[in-house]
Design a protein around this motif. Structure first.
Motif, PDB file in Angstrom:
ATOM      1  N   SER A  23      -3.400   5.061  -0.669  1.00 19.78           N
ATOM      2  CA  SER A  23      -4.221   3.849  -0.757  1.00 19.78           C
ATOM      3  C   SER A  23      -5.452   3.955   0.132  1.00 19.78           C
ATOM      4  O   SER A  23      -5.433   4.603   1.182  1.00 19.78           O
ATOM      5  CB  SER A  23      -3.414   2.624  -0.345  1.00 19.78           C
ATOM      6  N   MET A  24      -6.532   3.293  -0.312  1.00 18.86           N
ATOM      7  CA  MET A  24      -7.783   3.284   0.438  1.00 18.86           C
ATOM      8  C   MET A  24      -8.290   1.860   0.588  1.00 18.86           C
ATOM      9  O   MET A  24      -8.235   1.082  -0.357  1.00 18.86           O
ATOM     10  CB  MET A  24      -8.841   4.120  -0.283  1.00 18.86           C
ATOM     11  N   LYS A  29     -14.121   2.814   6.139  1.00 18.86           N
ATOM     12  CA  LYS A  29     -13.170   3.400   5.197  1.00 18.86           C
ATOM     13  C   LYS A  29     -11.879   3.781   5.918  1.00 18.86           C
ATOM     14  O   LYS A  29     -11.911   4.457   6.941  1.00 18.86           O
ATOM     15  CB  LYS A  29     -13.791   4.610   4.519  1.00 18.86           C
ATOM     16  N   GLN A  33      -4.058   0.609  -4.789  1.00 26.57           N
ATOM     17  CA  GLN A  33      -4.659   1.932  -4.601  1.00 26.57           C
ATOM     18  C   GLN A  33      -6.000   1.802  -3.886  1.00 26.57           C
ATOM     19  O   GLN A  33      -6.294   2.553  -2.970  1.00 26.57           O
ATOM     20  CB  GLN A  33      -4.847   2.642  -5.947  1.00 26.57           C
ATOM     21  N   ASN A  34      -6.813   0.845  -4.308  1.00 29.23           N
ATOM     22  CA  ASN A  34      -8.135   0.633  -3.717  1.00 29.23           C
ATOM     23  C   ASN A  34      -8.287  -0.832  -3.344  1.00 29.23           C
ATOM     24  O   ASN A  34      -7.876  -1.708  -4.104  1.00 29.23           O
ATOM     25  CB  ASN A  34      -9.250   1.018  -4.695  1.00 29.23           C
ATOM     26  N   ASP A  35      -8.898  -1.072  -2.193  1.00 28.90           N
ATOM     27  CA  ASP A  35      -9.106  -2.422  -1.681  1.00 28.90           C
ATOM     28  C   ASP A  35     -10.470  -2.428  -0.999  1.00 28.90           C
ATOM     29  O   ASP A  35     -10.725  -1.619  -0.103  1.00 28.90           O
ATOM     30  CB  ASP A  35      -7.983  -2.743  -0.689  1.00 28.90           C
ATOM     31  N   PHE A  36     -11.360  -3.307  -1.450  1.00 24.39           N
ATOM     32  CA  PHE A  36     -12.686  -3.452  -0.854  1.00 24.39           C
ATOM     33  C   PHE A  36     -12.820  -4.889  -0.358  1.00 24.39           C
ATOM     34  O   PHE A  36     -12.575  -5.818  -1.125  1.00 24.39           O
ATOM     35  CB  PHE A  36     -13.800  -3.208  -1.888  1.00 24.39           C
ATOM     36  N   TYR A  93       0.836  -1.199   0.000  1.00 22.34           N
ATOM     37  CA  TYR A  93       0.000   0.000   0.000  1.00 22.34           C
ATOM     38  C   TYR A  93       0.873   1.252   0.000  1.00 22.34           C
ATOM     39  O   TYR A  93       2.044   1.200   0.338  1.00 22.34           O
ATOM     40  CB  TYR A  93      -0.913   0.000   1.228  1.00 22.34           C
ATOM     41  N   VAL A 126      -7.739   5.114   5.127  1.00 21.31           N
ATOM     42  CA  VAL A 126      -6.860   5.725   4.123  1.00 21.31           C
ATOM     43  C   VAL A 126      -5.416   5.679   4.603  1.00 21.31           C
ATOM     44  O   VAL A 126      -5.123   5.984   5.762  1.00 21.31           O
ATOM     45  CB  VAL A 126      -7.265   7.191   3.844  1.00 21.31           C
ATOM     46  N   HIS A 161      -7.623  -2.539  -6.774  1.00 18.64           N
ATOM     47  CA  HIS A 161      -7.215  -1.749  -7.941  1.00 18.64           C
ATOM     48  C   HIS A 161      -5.716  -1.559  -7.808  1.00 18.64           C
ATOM     49  O   HIS A 161      -5.240  -0.882  -6.895  1.00 18.64           O
ATOM     50  CB  HIS A 161      -7.937  -0.401  -7.972  1.00 18.64           C
ATOM     51  N   THR A 192     -11.752  -0.216   2.082  1.00 17.29           N
ATOM     52  CA  THR A 192     -13.081  -0.267   2.684  1.00 17.29           C
ATOM     53  C   THR A 192     -13.246  -1.697   3.185  1.00 17.29           C
ATOM     54  O   THR A 192     -13.304  -2.638   2.395  1.00 17.29           O
ATOM     55  CB  THR A 192     -14.191   0.097   1.675  1.00 17.29           C
TER      56      THR A 192
END
Length: 146
Positions: free
Chosen positions: A56-57, A64, A137-140, A52, A66, A125, A59
């Motif tokens: 990076s974010m 959420k 960058q993005n992790d859900f 990360y 960051v 992502h 959820t």
């Protein structure tokens, strides 16, 4: 049929071949990332921080978070130590961001002392770095109940 602006069937074929090559590379990178990520999560969770960046974010079950430091803190302070991920599916696509990759994972999670596995879905992502690697960058993450 030729692609708009193309010069005929040859361009269509070349574009299709390039598209196949790109998709194959995306699939290979996506699978390699998933193997690496869950190996670290299951065996050396503190090392996940290196995947990360400050932007990076994450959820996680609707919460959420960051930044690499806070994401690492969240992952390392989950209410269970050892666990085992079993991956069922990996779907990868190139993203509109130059060279980025979107990876969707489904599977199950085995927690110590628990008889039943927990089903989960996770989306990443991945963004390329200047040295040819990727960062998240993005992790859900969501558990799948029902």
């Amino acid at each position: 049929m030729a692609w708009p602006g193309g010069g005929g069937e040859g361009n269509h074929f070349n574009t299709e071949m390039e598209r196949c090559d790109v998709q194959e590379q995306v699939e290979v990178v996506g699978k390699a990332f998933v193997d690496h990520y869950y190996n670290l999560f299951d065996n050396d969770r503190s090392s996940l921080a290196s995947l990360y960046q400050p932007t990076s974010m994450l959820t996680f079950e609707g919460q959420k978070i960051v930044g690499a430091v806070d994401i690492s803190c969240k992952l390392n302070n989950l209410p269970f130590g050892n666990c085992k991920h079993m991956i069922s599916t990996i779907d990868s696509q190139p993203s509109a961001y130059g060279g980025g990759i979107v990876v969707f994972v489904s599977g199950s999670l085995q927690l110590p002392g628990e008889e039943h596995h927990l089903r989960f879905s996770q989306m990443f992502h991945l963004i390329p770095t200047q040295d040819g690697c990727f960062f998240v960058q993005n992790d859900f993450f969501r558990l799948n109940y029902g």
